[in-house]
Design a protein around this motif. Structure first.
Motif, mmCIF file in Angstrom:
data_model
loop_
_atom_site.group_PDB
_atom_site.id
_atom_site.type_symbol
_atom_site.label_atom_id
_atom_site.label_comp_id
_atom_site.label_asym_id
_atom_site.label_seq_id
_atom_site.Cartn_x
_atom_site.Cartn_y
_atom_site.Cartn_z
ATOM 1 N N ASP A 44 49.705 89.787 48.224
ATOM 2 C CA ASP A 44 48.887 89.673 47.183
ATOM 3 C C ASP A 44 48.587 88.006 46.979
ATOM 4 O O ASP A 44 49.402 87.082 47.242
ATOM 5 C CB ASP A 44 49.493 90.182 45.912
ATOM 6 C CG ASP A 44 48.426 90.433 44.822
ATOM 7 O OD1 ASP A 44 48.202 91.781 44.640
ATOM 8 O OD2 ASP A 44 47.914 89.484 44.142
ATOM 9 N N HIS A 89 44.866 99.454 47.366
ATOM 10 C CA HIS A 89 44.436 100.254 46.173
ATOM 11 C C HIS A 89 43.654 99.207 45.275
ATOM 12 O O HIS A 89 44.489 98.409 44.828
ATOM 13 C CB HIS A 89 45.649 101.050 45.426
ATOM 14 C CG HIS A 89 45.044 101.988 44.453
ATOM 15 N ND1 HIS A 89 44.983 101.710 43.209
ATOM 16 C CD2 HIS A 89 44.369 103.156 44.346
ATOM 17 C CE1 HIS A 89 44.531 102.558 42.297
ATOM 18 N NE2 HIS A 89 44.180 103.227 43.079
ATOM 19 N N GLY A 132 46.806 93.173 48.468
ATOM 20 C CA GLY A 132 46.344 93.262 47.011
ATOM 21 C C GLY A 132 47.419 94.390 46.407
ATOM 22 O O GLY A 132 46.912 95.373 45.650
ATOM 23 N N ASP A 189 46.203 85.378 50.962
ATOM 24 C CA ASP A 189 44.911 85.967 50.793
ATOM 25 C C ASP A 189 44.642 87.020 51.773
ATOM 26 O O ASP A 189 45.154 86.838 52.918
ATOM 27 C CB ASP A 189 43.920 84.582 50.970
ATOM 28 C CG ASP A 189 42.411 85.178 51.010
ATOM 29 O OD1 ASP A 189 42.124 86.232 50.621
ATOM 30 O OD2 ASP A 189 41.431 84.438 51.137
ATOM 31 N N ALA A 190 44.140 88.055 51.384
ATOM 32 C CA ALA A 190 43.867 89.179 52.326
ATOM 33 C C ALA A 190 42.933 88.601 53.320
ATOM 34 O O ALA A 190 42.829 89.461 54.610
ATOM 35 C CB ALA A 190 42.985 90.313 51.415
HETATM 36 C C1 LIG Z 1 43.005 95.878 40.396
HETATM 37 S S1 LIG Z 1 44.323 94.767 41.216
HETATM 38 C C2 LIG Z 1 45.254 96.481 41.877
HETATM 39 C C3 LIG Z 1 46.771 96.026 42.250
HETATM 40 C C4 LIG Z 1 47.486 97.242 42.812
HETATM 41 N N1 LIG Z 1 46.797 97.494 44.125
HETATM 42 C C5 LIG Z 1 47.158 98.754 42.002
HETATM 43 O O1 LIG Z 1 46.485 99.346 42.514
HETATM 44 O O2 LIG Z 1 47.822 98.777 40.844
HETATM 45 C C6 LIG Z 1 43.938 94.141 42.397
HETATM 46 C C7 LIG Z 1 44.905 93.082 43.180
HETATM 47 O O3 LIG Z 1 44.278 92.220 44.028
HETATM 48 C C8 LIG Z 1 44.781 91.118 44.275
HETATM 49 N N2 LIG Z 1 43.752 90.220 44.725
HETATM 50 C C9 LIG Z 1 42.599 89.658 44.312
HETATM 51 N N3 LIG Z 1 42.070 88.995 45.112
HETATM 52 C C10 LIG Z 1 42.983 88.752 46.392
HETATM 53 C C11 LIG Z 1 42.508 88.310 47.625
HETATM 54 N N4 LIG Z 1 41.640 87.558 47.937
HETATM 55 N N5 LIG Z 1 43.772 88.532 48.439
HETATM 56 C C12 LIG Z 1 44.710 89.160 48.069
HETATM 57 N N6 LIG Z 1 44.920 89.896 46.930
HETATM 58 C C13 LIG Z 1 43.967 89.697 46.004
HETATM 59 C C14 LIG Z 1 45.176 90.730 42.913
HETATM 60 O O4 LIG Z 1 45.928 89.537 42.544
HETATM 61 C C15 LIG Z 1 45.416 92.057 42.122
HETATM 62 O O5 LIG Z 1 46.808 92.200 42.229
#
Ligand SMILES: C[S@@+](CC[C@H](N)C(=O)[O-])C[C@H]1O[C@@H](n2cnc3c(N)ncnc32)[C@H](O)[C@@H]1O
Length: 309
Positions: free
Chosen positions: A87, A131, A64, A114-115
């Motif tokens: 991401d 984060h 993410g 996907d995570a």
């Molecule tokens: C609140 S943002 C935080 C982004 C970055 N880590 C920061 O701190 O600025 C959450 C991130 O998680 C990603 N995300 C949401 N669901 C996810 C998933 N199932 N697998 C991977 N990434 C995901 C979103 O696309 C987004 O970029």
């Protein structure tokens, strides 16, 4: 829109929302790739990783990763040598690649995934981190099993910026206060009211309209610790961060979000930013060592894969 129920719907909404949010994300959240932002990230990372941060991590995976706020700072500071940023949103990863290029960082790979289903071999990374990501994931057990699987023995995990359940409830007070104070504040600053972002009028909500749908968890500290231990991690610790700074931040962000961005004066932004940093120091020195961690807005989770596990 109906309440989201299935993991697939949650992932889909996260992808669509973050794809649209990507281009304005750094500005909206005041993401800073300069020395102040780096000091913020390094302080959180040191808090979670302890002295092992000094030896550095040859290969690290960020889940993410968004536009790169956490990982690019760690790479720039030399904490990470080879960084893989993942991401679910292609839009966010495009913004991250642009940021990495502008910072002159070359050893940064991006992978859209996907995570909960990481396309990496077992034991590939010395550090797995993220984060503000865990609260978006529908199946946390599955995600933690993946983090553990791709970690090398003795490797570390670090997750920062996860909302605590109590902290999130407390933060409703400054958010509501900002809504009430906003008309007066805009008049005092001579700022015009912002219009909601224009969207195509299809039957399905899209883009910015989905903001309220993407955050699906808040956490009790013990719940995060159980997830990490349940995946087989040891030395698990959860810490709480930011109380006054967070209230101040949500209040100011709540005000700013109601105004046309270019109408918000520079001196206001300076006041909001410097005030936040000051209160963050006060939180660290006076509150975090003494109050229960569940009271703070942000939770920080760390752990280690056993050397023989
Ligand atoms: C609140 S943002 C935080 C982004 C970055 N880590 C920061 O701190 O600025 C959450 C991130 O998680 C990603 N995300 C949401 N669901 C996810 C998933 N199932 N697998 C991977 N990434 C995901 C979103 O696309 C987004 O970029």
């Amino acid at each position: 829109m109906q309440a989201l129920r299935t993991p697939e719907q949650i992932r889909d909404v996260n992808t669509r929302y973050h794809d649209v949010a990507a281009s304005g994300y750094d500005q909206k959240w005041g993401i800073d790739f300069g020395p102040t932002g780096r000091a913020q990230v390094l302080a959180k990372a040191r808090r979670g990783l302890g002295p092992r941060i000094d030896a550095g991590f040859p290969r690290a995976l960020e889940v993410g990763a968004g536009t790169g706020y956490f990982g690019l700072h760690l790479a720039q500071a030399g904490v990470i040598t080879e960084l893989t940023c993942t991401d679910i949103s292609a839009g966010m990863l495009e913004a991250l690649s642009t940021n990495a290029r502008e910072l002159g960082l070359e050893a940064v790979e991006t992978v859209r995934t996907d995570a909960e289903a990481l396309p990496f071999a077992d034991q590939s990374f010395d550090l797995v981190f993220g984060h503000a990501i865990l609260h978006h994931l529908p199946d946390l057990e599955r995600a933690f099993a993946e983090f553990q699987r791709v970690l090398r023995p003795d490797g570390l995990i670090l997750f920062a910026g996860e909302p605590s359940s109590v902290g999130d409830r407390l933060a409703r007070v400054p958010k509501r206060a900002a809504q009430l104070a906003a008309p007066l504040w805009r008049r005092a600053l001579g700022a015009a009211a912002a219009h909601p972002p224009h969207e195509d009028q299809g039957p399905e909500p899209s883009g910015h309209q989905l903001e309220g749908e993407v955050d699906i968890h808040t956490f009790e500290p013990g719940q995060l610790a159980r997830l990490a231990r349940g995946a087989g991690l040891v030395d698990v610790e959860v810490q709480g961060e930011e109380l006054l700074a967070n209230w101040f931040g949500w209040f100011n962000r709540g005000l700013e979000s109601t105004a046309v961005s270019s109408d918000v004066p520079w001196c206001w932004r300076q006041y909001a930013f410097r005030g936040y940093l000051y209160l963050q120091r006060l939180d660290r020195a006076a509150l975090e060592p003494h109050l229960p961690k569940a009271l703070f807005y942000n939770l920080l989770l760390s752990g280690r894969r056993p050397a023989d596990g």
